[in-house]
Design a protein around this motif. Sequence first.
Motif, short mmCIF file in Angstrom:
data_model
loop_
_atom_site.label_atom_id
_atom_site.label_comp_id
_atom_site.label_asym_id
_atom_site.label_seq_id
_atom_site.Cartn_x
_atom_site.Cartn_y
_atom_site.Cartn_z
N GLU A 1 -7.53 4.52 -6.63
CA GLU A 1 -7.20 3.22 -7.22
C GLU A 1 -7.83 3.08 -8.60
OE1 GLU A 1 -7.16 -0.38 -4.72
OE2 GLU A 1 -7.72 0.92 -3.04
N ARG A 2 -9.06 3.58 -8.75
CA ARG A 2 -9.73 3.51 -10.05
C ARG A 2 -9.23 4.61 -10.99
NH1 ARG A 2 -16.12 2.29 -8.54
NH2 ARG A 2 -15.73 0.89 -6.80
N PHE B 1 -8.57 -7.79 2.29
CA PHE B 1 -7.54 -6.75 2.39
C PHE B 1 -6.36 -7.34 3.13
CE2 PHE B 1 -5.51 -2.91 4.09
CZ PHE B 1 -5.62 -2.03 3.02
N CYS C 1 -7.83 4.68 -0.34
CA CYS C 1 -8.51 4.28 0.89
C CYS C 1 -7.89 3.02 1.47
CB CYS C 1 -10.00 4.07 0.62
SG CYS C 1 -10.97 3.76 2.11
N CYS C 2 -7.32 3.14 2.67
CA CYS C 2 -6.71 2.00 3.36
C CYS C 2 -7.29 1.85 4.77
CB CYS C 2 -5.20 2.18 3.44
SG CYS C 2 -4.37 2.30 1.84
N ASP D 1 -11.96 7.88 -6.15
CA ASP D 1 -11.21 6.68 -5.78
C ASP D 1 -9.91 6.65 -6.57
OD1 ASP D 1 -10.19 4.17 -5.28
OD2 ASP D 1 -12.11 3.13 -5.46
N ARG E 1 0.84 -1.22 0.00
CA ARG E 1 0.00 0.00 0.00
C ARG E 1 0.87 1.26 0.00
NH1 ARG E 1 -5.24 -0.67 -1.62
NH2 ARG E 1 -5.57 -2.90 -1.40
N ARG F 1 -14.71 -4.07 1.67
CA ARG F 1 -13.96 -4.83 0.67
C ARG F 1 -14.13 -6.33 0.93
NH1 ARG F 1 -9.40 -2.06 -1.89
NH2 ARG F 1 -9.12 0.05 -1.03
N LYS G 1 -13.76 0.33 1.08
CA LYS G 1 -13.46 0.91 -0.23
C LYS G 1 -14.51 1.98 -0.52
CE LYS G 1 -16.21 -2.65 -2.59
NZ LYS G 1 -16.21 -3.75 -3.60
N LEU H 1 -18.69 4.74 2.00
CA LEU H 1 -17.74 3.63 1.94
C LEU H 1 -18.45 2.29 2.06
CD1 LEU H 1 -15.01 5.16 4.28
CD2 LEU H 1 -15.04 5.20 1.78
#
Length: 379
Positions: free
Chosen positions: A307-308, A282, A169-170, A305, A73, A279, A296, A276
Amino acid sequence: MKYVIEFRDRDLARRIAENIAREADPSRRYAFMEFCGGHTHAIARYGVTDLLPSNVRMIHGPGCPVCVLPIGRIDMGLQLALQRQVMLCTYGDVMRVPASDGLSFMRAKARGADIRMVYSPLDALQLARAHPDREVVFLAIGFETTTPPTALAIRQAAREGLNNFSLLCCHVLTPAAIAHLLESPEVRQYGTVPIDGFVGPAHVSIVIGSRPYEGFATQHRKPVVIAGFEPLDVMQAILMLVRQVNDGRAEVENEFTRAVSREGNRHAQAVTAQVLDVRDSFEWRGLGEVPKSALKIRPEYAEFDAERRFALDYVAVADHKQCECGAILRGVKKPTDCKLFGSVCTPDNPMGSCMVSSEGSCAAHYSYGRFRDIPVVAA
Protein backbone atom coordinates in the motif's frame (compact mmCIF):
# COMPACT_ATOMS: atom_id res chain seq x y z
CA MET A 1 -6.86 -39.51 10.75
CA LYS A 2 -6.78 -41.09 14.19
CA TYR A 3 -9.60 -40.20 16.60
CA VAL A 4 -11.76 -38.44 13.99
CA ILE A 5 -14.34 -41.21 13.79
CA GLU A 6 -15.04 -40.89 17.52
CA PHE A 7 -16.32 -37.37 16.89
CA ARG A 8 -18.79 -38.58 14.23
CA ASP A 9 -20.48 -41.31 16.24
CA ARG A 10 -24.21 -41.60 15.39
CA ASP A 11 -25.35 -42.94 18.76
CA LEU A 12 -23.48 -40.28 20.71
CA ALA A 13 -24.86 -37.60 18.39
CA ARG A 14 -28.40 -38.79 19.14
CA ARG A 15 -27.73 -38.75 22.89
CA ILE A 16 -26.39 -35.19 22.75
CA ALA A 17 -29.41 -34.19 20.66
CA GLU A 18 -31.72 -35.75 23.26
CA ASN A 19 -29.96 -33.76 25.99
CA ILE A 20 -30.37 -30.54 24.01
CA ALA A 21 -34.08 -31.24 23.46
CA ARG A 22 -34.58 -32.11 27.11
CA GLU A 23 -32.72 -29.08 28.50
CA ALA A 24 -33.91 -26.44 26.02
CA ASP A 25 -36.78 -24.58 27.68
CA PRO A 26 -39.84 -25.04 25.39
CA SER A 27 -41.18 -21.65 26.50
CA ARG A 28 -38.30 -19.73 24.93
CA ARG A 29 -36.28 -19.63 21.72
CA TYR A 30 -32.51 -19.94 21.44
CA ALA A 31 -30.44 -18.34 18.66
CA PHE A 32 -26.75 -19.18 18.45
CA MET A 33 -24.32 -17.93 15.82
CA GLU A 34 -21.45 -20.07 14.60
CA PHE A 35 -18.91 -17.46 13.59
CA CYS A 36 -16.58 -19.73 11.65
CA GLY A 37 -17.28 -21.00 8.13
CA GLY A 38 -15.81 -24.37 9.08
CA HIS A 39 -18.61 -24.81 11.61
CA THR A 40 -21.19 -23.76 9.03
CA HIS A 41 -19.98 -26.51 6.72
CA ALA A 42 -19.95 -29.09 9.52
CA ILE A 43 -23.54 -28.17 10.42
CA ALA A 44 -24.67 -28.44 6.79
CA ARG A 45 -22.67 -31.53 5.91
CA TYR A 46 -23.77 -33.61 8.90
CA GLY A 47 -27.32 -32.29 9.17
CA VAL A 48 -26.84 -30.95 12.69
CA THR A 49 -29.86 -28.64 12.43
CA ASP A 50 -32.08 -31.66 11.71
CA LEU A 51 -31.19 -33.01 15.15
CA LEU A 52 -32.01 -29.82 17.05
CA PRO A 53 -35.40 -28.94 18.55
CA SER A 54 -37.39 -26.33 16.66
CA ASN A 55 -36.73 -23.64 19.26
CA VAL A 56 -32.93 -23.88 18.87
CA ARG A 57 -31.76 -22.00 15.79
CA MET A 58 -28.28 -21.79 14.32
CA ILE A 59 -27.32 -18.54 12.57
CA HIS A 60 -24.47 -18.43 10.08
CA GLY A 61 -21.90 -15.72 10.80
CA PRO A 62 -19.22 -13.96 8.77
CA GLY A 63 -16.42 -16.37 9.64
CA CYS A 64 -14.80 -16.75 6.24
CA PRO A 65 -11.91 -14.42 5.35
CA VAL A 66 -12.66 -14.59 1.62
CA CYS A 67 -16.33 -13.79 2.23
CA VAL A 68 -15.64 -10.67 4.29
CA LEU A 69 -12.98 -9.26 1.94
CA PRO A 70 -14.59 -6.17 0.35
CA ILE A 71 -14.57 -5.50 -3.37
CA GLY A 72 -12.33 -2.47 -2.88
CA ARG A 73 -9.47 -4.68 -1.65
CA ILE A 74 -9.76 -6.95 -4.69
CA ASP A 75 -9.71 -3.84 -6.87
CA MET A 76 -6.44 -2.75 -5.26
CA GLY A 77 -4.89 -6.06 -6.28
CA LEU A 78 -6.30 -5.74 -9.80
CA GLN A 79 -4.81 -2.26 -10.07
CA LEU A 80 -1.39 -3.63 -9.20
CA ALA A 81 -1.65 -6.51 -11.66
CA LEU A 82 -3.22 -4.68 -14.60
CA GLN A 83 -1.77 -1.17 -14.30
CA ARG A 84 1.51 -1.69 -12.46
CA GLN A 85 2.31 -5.06 -14.10
CA VAL A 86 3.36 -6.69 -10.83
CA MET A 87 3.36 -10.43 -10.30
CA LEU A 88 0.40 -10.77 -7.92
CA CYS A 89 0.13 -13.87 -5.73
CA THR A 90 -2.76 -14.97 -3.55
CA TYR A 91 -4.73 -17.98 -2.33
CA GLY A 92 -6.98 -20.00 -4.63
CA ASP A 93 -10.37 -18.94 -3.23
CA VAL A 94 -9.55 -15.26 -3.74
CA MET A 95 -9.00 -15.80 -7.46
CA ARG A 96 -12.73 -16.04 -8.23
CA VAL A 97 -14.18 -13.30 -5.99
CA PRO A 98 -16.20 -10.88 -8.16
CA ALA A 99 -14.77 -7.36 -8.26
CA SER A 100 -15.58 -4.14 -10.13
CA ASP A 101 -16.37 -4.02 -13.84
CA GLY A 102 -17.16 -7.73 -13.99
CA LEU A 103 -13.56 -8.61 -13.19
CA SER A 104 -11.95 -11.08 -10.83
CA PHE A 105 -8.34 -12.17 -10.49
CA MET A 106 -9.12 -15.20 -12.65
CA ARG A 107 -10.60 -13.04 -15.42
CA ALA A 108 -7.76 -10.53 -15.18
CA LYS A 109 -5.32 -13.44 -15.52
CA ALA A 110 -7.15 -14.50 -18.69
CA ARG A 111 -6.56 -10.97 -20.03
CA GLY A 112 -2.84 -11.38 -19.56
CA ALA A 113 -2.21 -10.16 -16.00
CA ASP A 114 0.47 -12.12 -14.15
CA ILE A 115 -1.64 -13.41 -11.25
CA ARG A 116 -0.60 -16.64 -9.56
CA MET A 117 -2.28 -18.93 -7.10
CA VAL A 118 -0.02 -19.93 -4.20
CA TYR A 119 -0.45 -22.10 -1.13
CA SER A 120 1.53 -19.95 1.30
CA PRO A 121 3.42 -16.65 1.48
CA LEU A 122 6.61 -18.71 1.25
CA ASP A 123 5.63 -19.59 -2.33
CA ALA A 124 5.43 -15.88 -3.10
CA LEU A 125 8.83 -15.37 -1.47
CA GLN A 126 10.30 -18.05 -3.70
CA LEU A 127 8.86 -16.35 -6.77
CA ALA A 128 10.48 -13.08 -5.68
CA ARG A 129 13.83 -14.87 -5.38
CA ALA A 130 13.40 -16.52 -8.80
CA HIS A 131 12.38 -13.26 -10.52
CA PRO A 132 14.58 -10.48 -9.10
CA ASP A 133 13.64 -8.24 -12.04
CA ARG A 134 9.90 -8.37 -11.19
CA GLU A 135 7.85 -6.77 -8.42
CA VAL A 136 6.13 -9.62 -6.56
CA VAL A 137 3.14 -8.75 -4.36
CA PHE A 138 1.38 -11.22 -2.09
CA LEU A 139 -2.25 -10.38 -1.28
CA ALA A 140 -2.46 -11.74 2.26
CA ILE A 141 -5.86 -12.53 3.74
CA GLY A 142 -7.14 -14.54 6.66
CA PHE A 143 -8.00 -14.43 10.33
CA GLU A 144 -5.47 -14.92 13.10
CA THR A 145 -4.82 -18.48 11.86
CA THR A 146 -2.92 -17.44 8.73
CA THR A 147 -1.40 -14.24 10.11
CA PRO A 148 1.78 -15.72 11.66
CA PRO A 149 3.01 -17.18 8.32
CA THR A 150 2.55 -13.75 6.74
CA ALA A 151 4.58 -12.13 9.51
CA LEU A 152 7.30 -14.75 9.10
CA ALA A 153 7.42 -14.12 5.35
CA ILE A 154 7.93 -10.39 5.89
CA ARG A 155 10.64 -11.05 8.47
CA GLN A 156 12.38 -13.48 6.12
CA ALA A 157 12.21 -11.00 3.23
CA ALA A 158 13.83 -8.38 5.44
CA ARG A 159 16.62 -10.76 6.41
CA GLU A 160 17.33 -11.63 2.77
CA GLY A 161 16.94 -8.07 1.52
CA LEU A 162 14.31 -9.05 -1.06
CA ASN A 163 13.50 -5.52 -2.17
CA ASN A 164 11.21 -6.74 -4.98
CA PHE A 165 8.78 -8.38 -2.53
CA SER A 166 5.85 -6.72 -0.75
CA LEU A 167 2.46 -7.56 0.74
CA LEU A 168 -1.04 -6.18 0.43
CA CYS A 169 -2.10 -6.94 4.00
CA CYS A 170 -5.79 -7.77 4.45
CA HIS A 171 -5.62 -9.82 7.65
CA VAL A 172 -8.60 -9.32 9.96
CA LEU A 173 -9.27 -9.95 13.65
CA THR A 174 -12.06 -12.15 14.98
CA PRO A 175 -12.99 -10.77 18.45
CA ALA A 176 -13.56 -7.24 17.11
CA ALA A 177 -15.92 -8.55 14.44
CA ILE A 178 -17.94 -10.59 16.93
CA ALA A 179 -18.47 -7.49 19.07
CA HIS A 180 -19.31 -5.41 15.98
CA LEU A 181 -22.15 -7.75 15.06
CA LEU A 182 -24.00 -6.64 18.18
CA GLU A 183 -23.31 -2.92 18.23
CA SER A 184 -22.58 -1.61 14.74
CA PRO A 185 -24.51 1.22 13.01
CA GLU A 186 -25.01 -1.06 9.98
CA VAL A 187 -27.82 -2.72 11.93
CA ARG A 188 -30.08 -0.02 10.48
CA GLN A 189 -29.12 -1.00 6.91
CA TYR A 190 -29.08 -4.78 7.16
CA GLY A 191 -31.36 -5.25 10.15
CA THR A 192 -30.44 -7.31 13.16
CA VAL A 193 -31.10 -10.73 14.58
CA PRO A 194 -31.23 -11.70 18.25
CA ILE A 195 -28.19 -13.72 19.24
CA ASP A 196 -28.07 -15.56 22.56
CA GLY A 197 -24.53 -16.90 22.25
CA PHE A 198 -21.67 -17.79 19.92
CA VAL A 199 -19.92 -20.96 18.86
CA GLY A 200 -16.35 -19.67 18.92
CA PRO A 201 -13.90 -20.44 16.10
CA ALA A 202 -11.50 -23.36 16.39
CA HIS A 203 -8.36 -22.67 14.36
CA VAL A 204 -8.35 -18.98 15.30
CA SER A 205 -8.56 -19.87 18.97
CA ILE A 206 -5.63 -22.27 18.71
CA VAL A 207 -3.54 -19.20 17.92
CA ILE A 208 -5.07 -16.51 20.14
CA GLY A 209 -6.46 -18.74 22.92
CA SER A 210 -9.75 -18.29 24.71
CA ARG A 211 -8.73 -15.23 26.73
CA PRO A 212 -9.57 -12.58 24.05
CA TYR A 213 -13.27 -13.51 24.18
CA GLU A 214 -13.60 -13.02 27.92
CA GLY A 215 -14.05 -9.24 27.84
CA PHE A 216 -16.61 -9.56 25.07
CA ALA A 217 -18.65 -12.15 26.98
CA THR A 218 -18.65 -10.00 30.12
CA GLN A 219 -19.42 -6.70 28.38
CA HIS A 220 -22.16 -7.97 26.07
CA ARG A 221 -23.51 -10.72 28.34
CA LYS A 222 -23.22 -13.29 25.56
CA PRO A 223 -21.76 -16.75 26.21
CA VAL A 224 -19.05 -18.10 23.91
CA VAL A 225 -18.20 -21.79 23.56
CA ILE A 226 -15.12 -22.57 21.48
CA ALA A 227 -15.69 -25.76 19.49
CA GLY A 228 -13.87 -28.09 17.13
CA PHE A 229 -15.08 -28.78 13.60
CA GLU A 230 -16.47 -32.27 13.99
CA PRO A 231 -20.26 -32.72 14.32
CA LEU A 232 -20.07 -33.89 17.94
CA ASP A 233 -17.90 -30.87 18.77
CA VAL A 234 -20.56 -28.54 17.42
CA MET A 235 -23.44 -30.36 19.12
CA GLN A 236 -21.68 -30.41 22.47
CA ALA A 237 -21.00 -26.67 22.12
CA ILE A 238 -24.71 -26.06 21.45
CA LEU A 239 -25.62 -28.03 24.57
CA MET A 240 -23.11 -25.98 26.60
CA LEU A 241 -24.63 -22.75 25.24
CA VAL A 242 -28.15 -23.89 26.11
CA ARG A 243 -27.01 -24.59 29.66
CA GLN A 244 -25.35 -21.17 29.97
CA VAL A 245 -28.46 -19.38 28.74
CA ASN A 246 -30.66 -21.39 31.11
CA ASP A 247 -28.36 -20.52 34.03
CA GLY A 248 -28.15 -16.84 33.09
CA ARG A 249 -24.38 -17.13 32.62
CA ALA A 250 -22.23 -15.36 30.02
CA GLU A 251 -18.86 -17.08 30.14
CA VAL A 252 -16.21 -18.33 27.75
CA GLU A 253 -16.10 -22.12 27.77
CA ASN A 254 -13.75 -24.32 25.79
CA GLU A 255 -15.16 -27.49 24.28
CA PHE A 256 -12.08 -27.85 22.05
CA THR A 257 -9.68 -28.54 24.92
CA ARG A 258 -7.67 -31.00 22.84
CA ALA A 259 -6.27 -28.11 20.80
CA VAL A 260 -7.14 -24.76 22.44
CA SER A 261 -5.72 -23.29 25.65
CA ARG A 262 -6.55 -20.05 27.42
CA GLU A 263 -3.28 -18.40 26.41
CA GLY A 264 -3.02 -19.76 22.86
CA ASN A 265 0.20 -20.03 20.86
CA ARG A 266 2.39 -17.35 22.40
CA HIS A 267 5.20 -17.82 19.88
CA ALA A 268 2.83 -17.19 16.97
CA GLN A 269 1.39 -14.16 18.77
CA ALA A 270 4.89 -12.74 19.36
CA VAL A 271 5.90 -13.11 15.72
CA THR A 272 2.73 -11.38 14.60
CA ALA A 273 3.16 -8.52 17.09
CA GLN A 274 6.76 -7.98 15.97
CA VAL A 275 5.83 -7.40 12.32
CA LEU A 276 2.16 -6.33 12.27
CA ASP A 277 0.09 -3.72 14.10
CA VAL A 278 -3.64 -3.03 14.50
CA ARG A 279 -5.34 -0.74 11.99
CA ASP A 280 -7.63 1.99 13.29
CA SER A 281 -10.42 0.75 11.03
CA PHE A 282 -11.04 -1.70 8.19
CA GLU A 283 -14.01 -2.37 5.95
CA TRP A 284 -15.54 -5.86 6.14
CA ARG A 285 -17.96 -7.05 3.50
CA GLY A 286 -21.40 -7.00 5.10
CA LEU A 287 -20.18 -5.40 8.34
CA GLY A 288 -18.97 -2.04 7.07
CA GLU A 289 -16.13 -0.22 8.82
CA VAL A 290 -15.08 -2.16 11.92
CA PRO A 291 -12.74 -0.35 14.36
CA LYS A 292 -9.53 -2.12 15.44
CA SER A 293 -10.44 -5.18 13.37
CA ALA A 294 -7.50 -5.66 11.00
CA LEU A 295 -3.73 -5.59 10.80
CA LYS A 296 -1.19 -3.48 8.94
CA ILE A 297 2.56 -3.73 8.47
CA ARG A 298 4.62 -1.91 11.10
CA PRO A 299 6.72 1.11 10.05
CA GLU A 300 9.91 -0.87 10.67
CA TYR A 301 8.93 -3.08 7.74
CA ALA A 302 7.34 -0.33 5.61
CA GLU A 303 9.42 -1.25 2.53
CA PHE A 304 7.42 -4.48 2.32
CA ASP A 305 4.04 -2.74 2.52
CA ALA A 306 2.51 -2.69 -0.97
CA GLU A 307 0.00 0.00 0.00
CA ARG A 308 2.87 2.37 0.78
CA ARG A 309 5.24 1.21 -1.96
CA PHE A 310 2.68 1.76 -4.70
CA ALA A 311 0.79 4.63 -3.00
CA LEU A 312 -2.52 2.76 -3.12
CA ASP A 313 -5.72 4.38 -1.89
CA TYR A 314 -8.65 2.27 -0.79
CA VAL A 315 -12.00 3.02 -2.43
CA ALA A 316 -15.14 1.33 -1.08
CA VAL A 317 -17.30 -0.38 -3.71
CA ALA A 318 -20.92 -1.48 -3.25
CA ASP A 319 -21.89 -5.12 -3.77
CA HIS A 320 -24.16 -6.32 -6.58
CA LYS A 321 -27.62 -4.86 -5.93
CA GLN A 322 -29.35 -8.23 -5.81
CA CYS A 323 -26.61 -10.04 -3.90
CA GLU A 324 -27.53 -10.64 -0.26
CA CYS A 325 -24.02 -11.46 0.94
CA GLY A 326 -24.02 -8.50 3.33
CA ALA A 327 -27.15 -9.60 5.14
CA ILE A 328 -26.11 -13.26 5.05
CA LEU A 329 -22.73 -12.46 6.60
CA ARG A 330 -24.51 -10.69 9.45
CA GLY A 331 -26.84 -13.63 9.99
CA VAL A 332 -29.88 -11.51 9.15
CA LYS A 333 -30.76 -13.62 6.11
CA LYS A 334 -30.18 -17.22 5.06
CA PRO A 335 -28.59 -18.15 1.73
CA THR A 336 -31.97 -19.33 0.48
CA ASP A 337 -33.39 -15.83 1.07
CA CYS A 338 -31.27 -14.51 -1.79
CA LYS A 339 -33.06 -14.39 -5.16
CA LEU A 340 -29.82 -15.30 -6.95
CA PHE A 341 -29.03 -18.36 -4.86
CA GLY A 342 -28.94 -21.65 -6.74
CA SER A 343 -30.07 -20.12 -10.03
CA VAL A 344 -27.93 -17.23 -11.24
CA CYS A 345 -25.47 -17.69 -8.39
CA THR A 346 -23.81 -21.12 -8.16
CA PRO A 347 -20.27 -22.29 -7.36
CA ASP A 348 -19.58 -22.36 -11.10
CA ASN A 349 -20.92 -18.83 -11.55
CA PRO A 350 -20.62 -17.04 -8.19
CA MET A 351 -22.17 -13.59 -7.93
CA GLY A 352 -20.98 -13.00 -4.36
CA SER A 353 -18.16 -14.01 -2.06
CA CYS A 354 -20.34 -16.32 0.07
CA MET A 355 -20.66 -18.65 -2.92
CA VAL A 356 -17.05 -18.28 -4.07
CA SER A 357 -15.31 -19.44 -0.92
CA SER A 358 -15.16 -23.10 0.04
CA GLU A 359 -16.04 -21.93 3.57
CA GLY A 360 -18.88 -19.60 2.55
CA SER A 361 -22.35 -20.24 3.91
CA CYS A 362 -23.95 -20.13 0.44
CA ALA A 363 -21.43 -22.69 -0.81
CA ALA A 364 -22.20 -24.89 2.20
CA HIS A 365 -25.95 -24.79 1.56
CA TYR A 366 -25.48 -25.45 -2.13
CA SER A 367 -22.92 -28.24 -1.70
CA TYR A 368 -24.83 -30.20 0.92
CA GLY A 369 -28.33 -29.76 -0.42
CA ARG A 370 -29.74 -27.71 2.46
CA PHE A 371 -31.94 -25.79 0.00
CA ARG A 372 -33.46 -28.93 -1.52
CA ASP A 373 -35.14 -30.18 1.65
CA ILE A 374 -33.14 -33.38 1.38
CA PRO A 375 -32.08 -34.68 4.81
CA VAL A 376 -28.34 -35.02 5.21
CA VAL A 377 -27.40 -38.18 7.07
CA ALA A 378 -24.27 -38.11 9.19
CA ALA A 379 -21.55 -40.51 8.15
